[in-house]
Design a protein around this motif. Structure first.
Motif, short mmCIF file in Angstrom:
data_model
loop_
_atom_site.label_atom_id
_atom_site.label_comp_id
_atom_site.label_asym_id
_atom_site.label_seq_id
_atom_site.Cartn_x
_atom_site.Cartn_y
_atom_site.Cartn_z
N VAL A 1 1.01 -1.29 0.07
CA VAL A 1 0.22 -0.24 0.07
C VAL A 1 0.72 1.30 -0.22
O VAL A 1 0.53 2.36 -0.57
CB VAL A 1 -1.02 0.09 0.59
CG1 VAL A 1 -1.62 1.06 1.50
CG2 VAL A 1 -1.73 -1.37 1.21
N LEU A 2 1.88 1.13 1.10
CA LEU A 2 2.36 2.17 0.77
C LEU A 2 3.69 2.21 -0.22
O LEU A 2 3.67 3.84 -0.34
CB LEU A 2 3.51 2.13 2.19
CG LEU A 2 2.74 2.69 3.68
CD1 LEU A 2 3.96 2.75 4.83
CD2 LEU A 2 1.67 3.65 3.35
N GLN A 3 4.28 1.30 -0.57
CA GLN A 3 4.68 1.54 -2.06
C GLN A 3 4.38 2.10 -2.95
O GLN A 3 4.65 3.40 -3.97
CB GLN A 3 5.08 0.40 -2.61
CG GLN A 3 6.33 -0.33 -1.82
CD GLN A 3 6.19 -1.64 -1.43
OE1 GLN A 3 5.93 -2.21 -2.79
NE2 GLN A 3 7.13 -2.33 -0.64
N SER A 4 2.51 2.31 -2.97
CA SER A 4 2.39 2.81 -4.39
C SER A 4 1.92 3.65 -4.02
O SER A 4 1.98 5.35 -4.66
CB SER A 4 0.56 1.63 -4.49
OG SER A 4 -0.55 2.38 -5.20
N LEU A 5 1.48 4.68 -2.77
CA LEU A 5 1.48 5.59 -2.48
C LEU A 5 2.50 6.67 -2.47
O LEU A 5 2.38 7.87 -2.40
CB LEU A 5 0.96 5.33 -0.82
CG LEU A 5 -0.33 7.29 0.59
CD1 LEU A 5 -1.52 7.73 -0.90
CD2 LEU A 5 -0.12 7.03 1.18
N PHE A 6 4.07 5.71 -2.01
CA PHE A 6 4.60 6.91 -1.98
C PHE A 6 5.49 6.94 -3.83
O PHE A 6 6.90 7.25 -3.60
CB PHE A 6 5.48 6.53 -0.59
CG PHE A 6 5.00 6.55 0.14
CD1 PHE A 6 4.36 8.10 0.91
CD2 PHE A 6 5.22 6.12 1.34
CE1 PHE A 6 3.69 7.90 1.90
CE2 PHE A 6 5.09 5.68 2.44
CZ PHE A 6 4.09 7.70 3.13
N ALA A 7 4.75 6.14 -4.44
CA ALA A 7 5.64 5.85 -5.49
C ALA A 7 7.25 4.87 -5.40
O ALA A 7 7.80 5.19 -6.50
CB ALA A 7 5.53 7.14 -6.55
N THR A 8 7.46 4.24 -4.79
CA THR A 8 8.81 3.47 -4.78
C THR A 8 7.91 2.08 -4.95
O THR A 8 8.99 1.36 -5.15
CB THR A 8 9.40 3.75 -3.01
OG1 THR A 8 8.07 3.16 -2.51
CG2 THR A 8 9.36 4.63 -2.72
N GLY A 9 7.32 1.76 -5.70
CA GLY A 9 6.98 -0.15 -6.48
C GLY A 9 8.11 -0.31 -7.16
O GLY A 9 8.30 -1.59 -6.86
N GLU A 10 8.96 0.48 -7.82
CA GLU A 10 8.94 -0.33 -9.20
C GLU A 10 10.62 -0.44 -7.66
O GLU A 10 11.01 -1.87 -9.16
CB GLU A 10 9.61 0.99 -9.63
CG GLU A 10 11.03 0.34 -10.62
CD GLU A 10 10.93 1.05 -13.14
OE1 GLU A 10 11.76 1.46 -13.09
OE2 GLU A 10 9.90 2.39 -12.44
N ARG A 11 11.31 0.27 -7.41
CA ARG A 11 12.40 0.17 -6.46
C ARG A 11 11.94 -1.60 -5.67
O ARG A 11 12.92 -2.04 -5.84
CB ARG A 11 12.92 0.57 -5.61
CG ARG A 11 13.59 2.58 -6.91
CD ARG A 11 14.13 3.45 -5.56
NE ARG A 11 13.09 3.79 -4.88
CZ ARG A 11 13.36 4.53 -3.50
NH1 ARG A 11 13.60 4.60 -2.91
NH2 ARG A 11 12.05 5.37 -3.83
N ALA A 12 11.01 -1.61 -5.59
CA ALA A 12 10.71 -2.59 -4.69
C ALA A 12 10.78 -3.58 -5.52
O ALA A 12 11.51 -4.99 -4.65
CB ALA A 12 9.29 -2.40 -3.63
N GLU A 13 9.70 -3.30 -6.24
CA GLU A 13 10.09 -5.04 -7.04
C GLU A 13 11.17 -5.37 -7.55
O GLU A 13 11.63 -6.75 -7.13
CB GLU A 13 8.76 -4.71 -8.55
CG GLU A 13 8.79 -5.74 -8.90
CD GLU A 13 7.01 -5.66 -10.20
OE1 GLU A 13 7.68 -6.00 -10.83
OE2 GLU A 13 6.80 -4.70 -10.15
N ASN A 14 11.97 -4.49 -7.88
CA ASN A 14 13.24 -4.82 -7.88
C ASN A 14 14.08 -5.39 -6.74
O ASN A 14 14.78 -6.58 -7.67
CB ASN A 14 14.27 -3.37 -8.88
CG ASN A 14 15.88 -4.44 -9.60
OD1 ASN A 14 15.68 -4.58 -10.08
ND2 ASN A 14 16.28 -3.82 -8.25
N PHE A 15 14.08 -4.95 -5.54
CA PHE A 15 14.50 -5.68 -4.61
C PHE A 15 14.32 -6.77 -4.32
O PHE A 15 14.61 -8.05 -4.49
CB PHE A 15 14.08 -5.19 -3.32
CG PHE A 15 14.99 -5.59 -2.26
CD1 PHE A 15 16.24 -5.48 -2.16
CD2 PHE A 15 14.31 -5.71 -1.11
CE1 PHE A 15 16.87 -5.49 -0.96
CE2 PHE A 15 14.71 -6.35 0.15
CZ PHE A 15 16.09 -6.21 -0.42
N TYR A 16 12.26 -6.90 -4.71
CA TYR A 16 11.94 -8.89 -4.16
C TYR A 16 12.51 -9.92 -5.14
O TYR A 16 12.41 -10.62 -4.16
CB TYR A 16 10.23 -8.19 -4.36
CG TYR A 16 9.34 -7.30 -3.13
CD1 TYR A 16 10.15 -7.65 -2.10
CD2 TYR A 16 8.35 -7.01 -3.74
CE1 TYR A 16 9.55 -6.71 -1.00
CE2 TYR A 16 7.30 -6.22 -2.52
CZ TYR A 16 7.64 -5.66 -1.77
OH TYR A 16 7.49 -5.25 -0.57
#
Length: 237
Positions: free
Chosen positions: A43-58
């Motif tokens: 939820v917070l990745q979407s809200l703070f626009a960090t989803g692409e970085r997070a997905e790469n880390f995952y």
């Protein structure tokens, strides 16, 4: 920017059809959303626009099993930070240490660590009894300057049972001169790196050198309860 609590609540209330939580902002009908992590972090990745970085880390750093390199890393560690929580979610973090290898890796999904005689509170074990979720953080401050997170589910076993099941015993690899009272077995669910940024490099020193280690009422709790001065040990606070 002000974040509307109602928006956050609405996002958090979305269905969670995947084991690791739904990736908010993706269309689950067409996109592969089966990524690690909690629904809340997505939820917070979407809200703070960090989803692409997070997905790469995952995709690059998350694993459900201990790699060969992770197993070797754990075998070299002399300390670990252990996080647990009770049934209500009240958290506790504690510190465990011993000779290198005191945390034993049994296989790529299982590790165990020893419990010794302590203050009798048994806070971590009490939490595990109510809530088996556990986190371990290994940090190498001396050589690798890296850390390893290991999360999973814990069970408590007696020293006798651990010896029978896993061949574990009291030896120099556990802690010389100390008797293991019980072991905690952790079934690994996820493991990932804690990068070296901001991890300080420390130097090993003999505990017998320098001032005596802190002991007793180091933080003045008993003195405060007794109404003594923090400076001279007498008089009111």
């Amino acid at each position: 920017m002000v974040y509307d609590p109602s928006l956050i609540a609405a996002l958090a209330a979305r269905p969670q059809p995947y084991g690791g939580g739904v990736r908010v902002g993706h269309d689950s009908r067409t996109d592969d959303c089966n990524l690690p992590g909690s629904h809340g972090e997505h939820v917070l990745q979407s809200l703070f626009a960090t989803g692409e970085r997070a997905e790469n880390f995952y995709r690059r750093q998350f694993t459900e099993r201990l790699t060969h390199e992770m197993r070797e890393f754990i075998a070299r560690q002399e300390m670990a930070f252990v996080g647990t929580a009770d049934a209500a979610g009240n958290c506790d973090t504690t510190f465990r240490s011993g000779p290198a290898g005191f945390v034993r890796v049994l296989d790529d999904t299982t590790l165990v660590y020893p419990e010794f005689r302590g203050n009798g509170v048994l806070a971590s074990l009490g939490n595990i009894l109510e809530n088996p979720h556990i986190s371990l953080l290994f940090v190498d401050f001396f050589d690798d300057l890296a850390g390893l997170h290991v999360n999973g589910r814990a069970t408590i076993t007696t020293a006798l049972d651990a010896a029978r099941r896993y061949g574990l015993d009291d030896d120099d690899r556990t802690s010389p001169g100390r008797r293991v009272e019980r072991w905690v077995k952790v079934d690994v669910e996820e493991a990932y790196i804690h990068c070296s940024k901001h991890i300080p490099r420390l130097a090993r020193k003999d505990r017998r050198d320098g001032p005596r280690p802190a002991a007793g009422d180091h933080f003045g709790v008993a003195r405060a309860r007794a109404g003594a001065s923090p400076r001279d040990g007498n008089g009111p606070l």
